[in-house]
Design a protein around this motif. Structure first.
Motif, mmCIF file in Angstrom:
data_model
loop_
_atom_site.group_PDB
_atom_site.id
_atom_site.type_symbol
_atom_site.label_atom_id
_atom_site.label_comp_id
_atom_site.label_asym_id
_atom_site.label_seq_id
_atom_site.Cartn_x
_atom_site.Cartn_y
_atom_site.Cartn_z
ATOM 1 N N GLN A 1 0.847 -1.197 0.000
ATOM 2 C CA GLN A 1 0.000 0.000 0.000
ATOM 3 C C GLN A 1 0.878 1.242 0.000
ATOM 4 N N LYS A 2 0.702 2.086 -1.010
ATOM 5 C CA LYS A 2 1.445 3.338 -1.180
ATOM 6 C C LYS A 2 2.939 3.122 -1.440
ATOM 7 N N THR A 3 3.321 1.925 -1.830
ATOM 8 C CA THR A 3 4.722 1.647 -2.160
ATOM 9 C C THR A 3 4.793 0.787 -3.412
ATOM 10 N N SER B 1 9.283 10.305 -3.422
ATOM 11 C CA SER B 1 8.401 10.333 -2.262
ATOM 12 C C SER B 1 7.440 11.511 -2.372
ATOM 13 N N GLU C 1 0.824 9.093 5.226
ATOM 14 C CA GLU C 1 0.559 10.127 4.215
ATOM 15 C C GLU C 1 1.546 10.068 3.041
ATOM 16 N N THR C 2 2.497 9.143 3.088
ATOM 17 C CA THR C 2 3.584 9.135 2.107
ATOM 18 C C THR C 2 3.448 8.000 1.101
ATOM 19 N N SER C 3 3.568 8.347 -0.190
ATOM 20 C CA SER C 3 3.592 7.355 -1.270
ATOM 21 C C SER C 3 5.004 7.289 -1.851
ATOM 22 N N SER D 1 4.228 13.341 -0.209
ATOM 23 C CA SER D 1 3.442 13.397 1.031
ATOM 24 C C SER D 1 2.420 14.521 1.005
#
Length: 202
Positions: free
Chosen positions: A18-20, A85, A60-62, A87
């Motif tokens: 998730q988000k990575t 990154s 909040e970070t992808s 955010s």
């Protein structure tokens, strides 16, 4: 077949969470097994450290990222891993990390390992970079006076070129991103360690 003449085999490992969404390089062939293990351990630890620096695990970070092969010949593997990154806000941040290996031993080279002991390679490289800053009309955009390279200066090797680079904001505003200074290894020839990666590429 004399596998020592071959480039090492590199394949991507997909880190999808998730988000990575990141592709990690993995060495898998044409190098001694212990060397393969050492290189992959260093690649993995460097990437994980970079992920953490870029906010991995923060809600909040992808993160998105991948890698580029810069040199894969004459027993020298040099690659970079890049992670973007985001955010929120106007823009995200991209950071890059380079690794250079001896494929037969798995040794990771630091910048000092490229040069003869006692040689003043730091002054020479700084002089060449300052010359490029002037020639590329970058001097007026420096955020700080050029500070010179550090003992752990990021770099990679690309055929007959040593590339010194600086992270975003290290020297210049965000719009410049990562800043690269390619240096022909022939301009450093009298200082190069013949048994190091640059010596093998000459």
């Amino acid at each position: 077949m004399n596998t020592s003449l071959l480039p090492v085999g590199i394949r991507p490992k997909h880190i999808k969470e998730q988000k990575t969404d990141i592709f990690e390089p993995e060495v898998y062939a044409w190098a001694p097994p212990q060397s393969v293990l050492r290189m992959n351990e260093k690649i993995h630890s460097t990437l994980r450290k970079l992920m953490k620096e870029q906010g991995y695990g923060q809600p909040e970070t992808s993160l998105t990222g991948g890698f580029d092969l810069k040199n894969n010949q004459k027993g020298i593997l040099s690659l970079t891993m890049t992670i973007y990154s985001y955010s929120g806000g106007a823009h995200g941040i991209t950071l890059e990390r380079g690794l250079t290996f001896d494929i037969f031993s798995g040794k990771t080279y630091q910048l000092r390992d490229l040069f003869k002991k006692g040689s003043d390679y730091t002054t020479k490289i700084n002089t060449l970079i300052e010359k490029q800053i002037a020639e590329r009309s970058l001097k007026d955009d420096l955020l700080v006076p050029y500070p010179g390279i550090t003992s752990d200066q990021p770099f990679y090797v690309a055929d007959k070129t040593l590339v010194i680079y600086f992270d975003v904001y290290a020297l210049f505003p965000y719009v410049y991103g990562t800043t690269y200074f390619p240096i022909s290894i022939y301009s450093l020839q009298d200082m190069i360690d013949e048994n190091g990666p640059l010596g093998k590429l000459l």
